[in-house]
Write an enzyme that holds these catalytic residues in place. Structure first.
Site, PDB file in Angstrom:
ATOM      1  N   SER A  36       0.830  -1.219   0.000  1.00 21.84           N
ATOM      2  CA  SER A  36       0.000   0.000   0.000  1.00 21.84           C
ATOM      3  C   SER A  36       0.855   1.256   0.000  1.00 21.84           C
ATOM      4  CB  SER A  36      -0.868   0.070   1.268  1.00 21.84           C
ATOM      5  OG  SER A  36      -1.704  -1.026   1.356  1.00 21.84           O
ATOM      6  N   HIS A  67      -3.883   1.485  -4.568  1.00 17.20           N
ATOM      7  CA  HIS A  67      -3.213   0.430  -5.321  1.00 17.20           C
ATOM      8  C   HIS A  67      -3.491   0.637  -6.806  1.00 17.20           C
ATOM      9  CE1 HIS A  67      -2.148  -2.393  -2.006  1.00 17.20           C
ATOM     10  NE2 HIS A  67      -2.941  -1.538  -1.400  1.00 17.20           N
ATOM     11  N   HIS A  89      -5.404  -8.746  -2.298  1.00 16.23           N
ATOM     12  CA  HIS A  89      -5.554  -9.099  -0.885  1.00 16.23           C
ATOM     13  C   HIS A  89      -6.698 -10.090  -0.707  1.00 16.23           C
ATOM     14  CE1 HIS A  89      -3.655  -5.074  -0.777  1.00 16.23           C
ATOM     15  NE2 HIS A  89      -3.004  -5.551   0.272  1.00 16.23           N
ATOM     16  N   TYR A  91      -8.691 -10.023   1.732  1.00 11.10           N
ATOM     17  CA  TYR A  91      -9.888  -9.310   2.215  1.00 11.10           C
ATOM     18  C   TYR A  91     -10.704  -8.682   1.095  1.00 11.10           C
ATOM     19  CZ  TYR A  91      -7.006  -5.044   1.895  1.00 11.10           C
ATOM     20  OH  TYR A  91      -6.193  -4.039   1.453  1.00 11.10           O
ATOM     21  N   GLU A  92     -10.128  -8.584  -0.100  1.00 14.91           N
ATOM     22  CA  GLU A  92     -10.898  -8.059  -1.236  1.00 14.91           C
ATOM     23  C   GLU A  92     -11.893  -9.095  -1.756  1.00 14.91           C
ATOM     24  OE1 GLU A  92      -8.492  -5.473  -4.147  1.00 14.91           O
ATOM     25  OE2 GLU A  92      -6.963  -6.643  -3.118  1.00 14.91           O
ATOM     26  N   ALA A 119       2.848  -2.550   4.317  1.00 15.82           N
ATOM     27  CA  ALA A 119       2.618  -1.672   5.459  1.00 15.82           C
ATOM     28  C   ALA A 119       2.140  -2.567   6.594  1.00 15.82           C
ATOM     29  CB  ALA A 119       1.539  -0.652   5.112  1.00 15.82           C
ATOM     30  N   MET A 222      -1.949  -7.486   6.508  1.00 18.19           N
ATOM     31  CA  MET A 222      -2.994  -8.268   5.808  1.00 18.19           C
ATOM     32  C   MET A 222      -2.522  -8.817   4.464  1.00 18.19           C
ATOM     33  SD  MET A 222      -6.117  -5.632   6.557  1.00 18.19           S
ATOM     34  CE  MET A 222      -6.304  -4.847   8.155  1.00 18.19           C
ATOM     35  N   SER A 223      -1.221  -9.044   4.333  1.00 19.12           N
ATOM     36  CA  SER A 223      -0.731  -9.489   3.015  1.00 19.12           C
ATOM     37  C   SER A 223       0.520 -10.349   3.159  1.00 19.12           C
ATOM     38  CB  SER A 223      -0.404  -8.260   2.157  1.00 19.12           C
ATOM     39  OG  SER A 223       0.702  -7.566   2.694  1.00 19.12           O
ATOM     40  N   ASN A 246       1.965   2.320  11.812  1.00 22.30           N
ATOM     41  CA  ASN A 246       1.176   2.696  12.993  1.00 22.30           C
ATOM     42  C   ASN A 246       1.527   1.732  14.124  1.00 22.30           C
ATOM     43  OD1 ASN A 246      -0.371   0.806  11.105  1.00 22.30           O
ATOM     44  ND2 ASN A 246      -1.467   0.495  13.025  1.00 22.30           N
ATOM     45  N   HIS A 260      -6.759   3.783   8.071  1.00 23.24           N
ATOM     46  CA  HIS A 260      -6.056   3.686   6.784  1.00 23.24           C
ATOM     47  C   HIS A 260      -5.318   4.987   6.437  1.00 23.24           C
ATOM     48  CE1 HIS A 260      -5.112   1.708   3.089  1.00 23.24           C
ATOM     49  NE2 HIS A 260      -5.786   2.547   2.325  1.00 23.24           N
TER      50      HIS A 260
HETATM   51  N1  HPA Z   1      -3.082  -4.047  11.278  1.00 18.80           N
HETATM   52  C1  HPA Z   1      -3.215  -4.794  10.167  1.00 18.80           C
HETATM   53  N2  HPA Z   1      -2.726  -4.417   8.998  1.00 18.80           N
HETATM   54  C2  HPA Z   1      -2.077  -3.246   8.947  1.00 18.80           C
HETATM   55  C3  HPA Z   1      -1.915  -2.431  10.068  1.00 18.80           C
HETATM   56  C4  HPA Z   1      -2.450  -2.860  11.303  1.00 18.80           C
HETATM   57  O1  HPA Z   1      -2.352  -2.184  12.343  1.00 18.80           O
HETATM   58  N3  HPA Z   1      -1.218  -1.334   9.658  1.00 18.80           N
HETATM   59  C5  HPA Z   1      -0.963  -1.489   8.347  1.00 18.80           C
HETATM   60  N4  HPA Z   1      -1.484  -2.650   7.895  1.00 18.80           N
END
Ligand code: HPA
Length: 284
Positions: A36, A67, A89, A91-92, A119, A222-223, A246, A260
């Site tokens: 991302s 993306h 992903h 989740y998509e 990320a 998530m990847s 984060n 996000h």
């Molecule tokens: N959790 C899951 N996926 C992420 C996060 C998170 O805090 N930050 C960036 N991708």
């Protein structure tokens, strides 16, 4: 009995690979999957040729914000490379097999090394936002729930039925990334740790974050894991790098919330450093 899970045939991957090889004279040995907001690396490719996912036979198409959905071929510090600007992903709504579809195509193109960036949320208390974590190992949460891209009939032309994963993240490439960071004077940003994949798209609860910390995970995202499993199955060397965008929330009194926007802001801030590090590894 139920039929085996959705099977993508060798011929389908081959059709995609042969079409791509017919469109360019470049013969990539390195593939880079950009996470991302980290697609800028593709803009550094010289003599580049770009294919939108929707124009590539049998290739999945991307939906998530931030993306781009392009495959870019070109030269990066002297190497023929192929770069995925935008990944798929779970989740998509894609199957775990579709998420990792491009990696088998890369292998059929002649790629030997896969570099994956993502990320991730920092689980390790000592990590700061903006840190760059070399992935040394992973925990495959969807795998525990039966979502592994290697499930289903095994095609020996790609790899063995039961591939080893204790050496998934190449030691030599990890050392090269560290040396690059030292030479660039940015080791204070560098971490090395365990990436835990969750399915998403919801961010983690506080209890889930504490659970993953207990398991020994340093970052959550998530990847990446499906692509790495498939890459190792077909013998590619892998370098994985997470940008800590984060810090996860582990305190019930905290007013912080994972979002996000923060993820994209941090990637914008550190994306150039990550690109420089990847280029440095390829230069060594
Ligand atoms: N959790 C899951 N996926 C992420 C996060 C998170 O805090 N930050 C960036 N991708």
């Amino acid at each position: 009995m139920d039929a085996p899970s959705p099977h993508i045939s060798f011929e389908e991957y081959k059709e995609t690979a042969e079409w791509l090889l017919s469109q360019t004279k470049l013969r990539p040995v390195v593939a880079i999957i950009c996470g991302s907001g980290l697609g800028g690396l593709a803009d550094r490719l010289e003599d580049s040729v770009t294919f939108k996912y929707e124009d590539i036979p049998r290739f999945p198409t991307s939906t998530v914000q931030g993306h781009a959905g392009k495959l870019v071929f070109g030269r990066l510090v002297g190497h023929d490379c192929v770069c995925m600007q935008g990944r798929f992903h779970f989740y998509e709504g894609y199957s775990i097999h579709t998420v990792s579809y491009p990696v088998r195509v890369f292998s059929l193109l002649g790629v030997k090394t896969l570099i994956v960036t993502n990320a991730a949320g920092g689980l390790n208390d000592s990590y700061r936002v903006g840190d760059i974590m070399i992935i040394k190992d992973h925990i495959n949460m969807p795998g525990f729930a039966g979502q592994n891209p290697l499930c289903g009939p095994n095609d020996e032309r790609f790899g063995v039925r039961f591939p080893c994963m204790s050496d998934a993240y190449d030691r030599d490439l990890r050392l090269k990334l560290r040396s690059t960071a030292e030479a660039m004077g940015v080791v204070h940003f560098l971490q090395e740790g365990v990436y835990c994949m969750v399915a998403g798209p919801s961010y983690e609860t506080i209890a889930e974050c504490k659970f993953m910390q207990t398991l020994g995970a340093d970052a959550v995202g998530m990847s990446t894991v499906p692509e790495v499993l498939v890459a190792r199955h077909c013998g590619l060397r892998v370098l994985g790098v997470s940008l800590i965008t984060n810090k996860v929330v582990t305190d019930y009194d905290s007013k912080e919330k994972a979002n996000h926007e923060e993820v994209l802001q941090t990637t914008q801030r550190q994306t150039k450093l990550l690109q420089d590090l990847v280029c440095g590894v390829l230069q060594m």
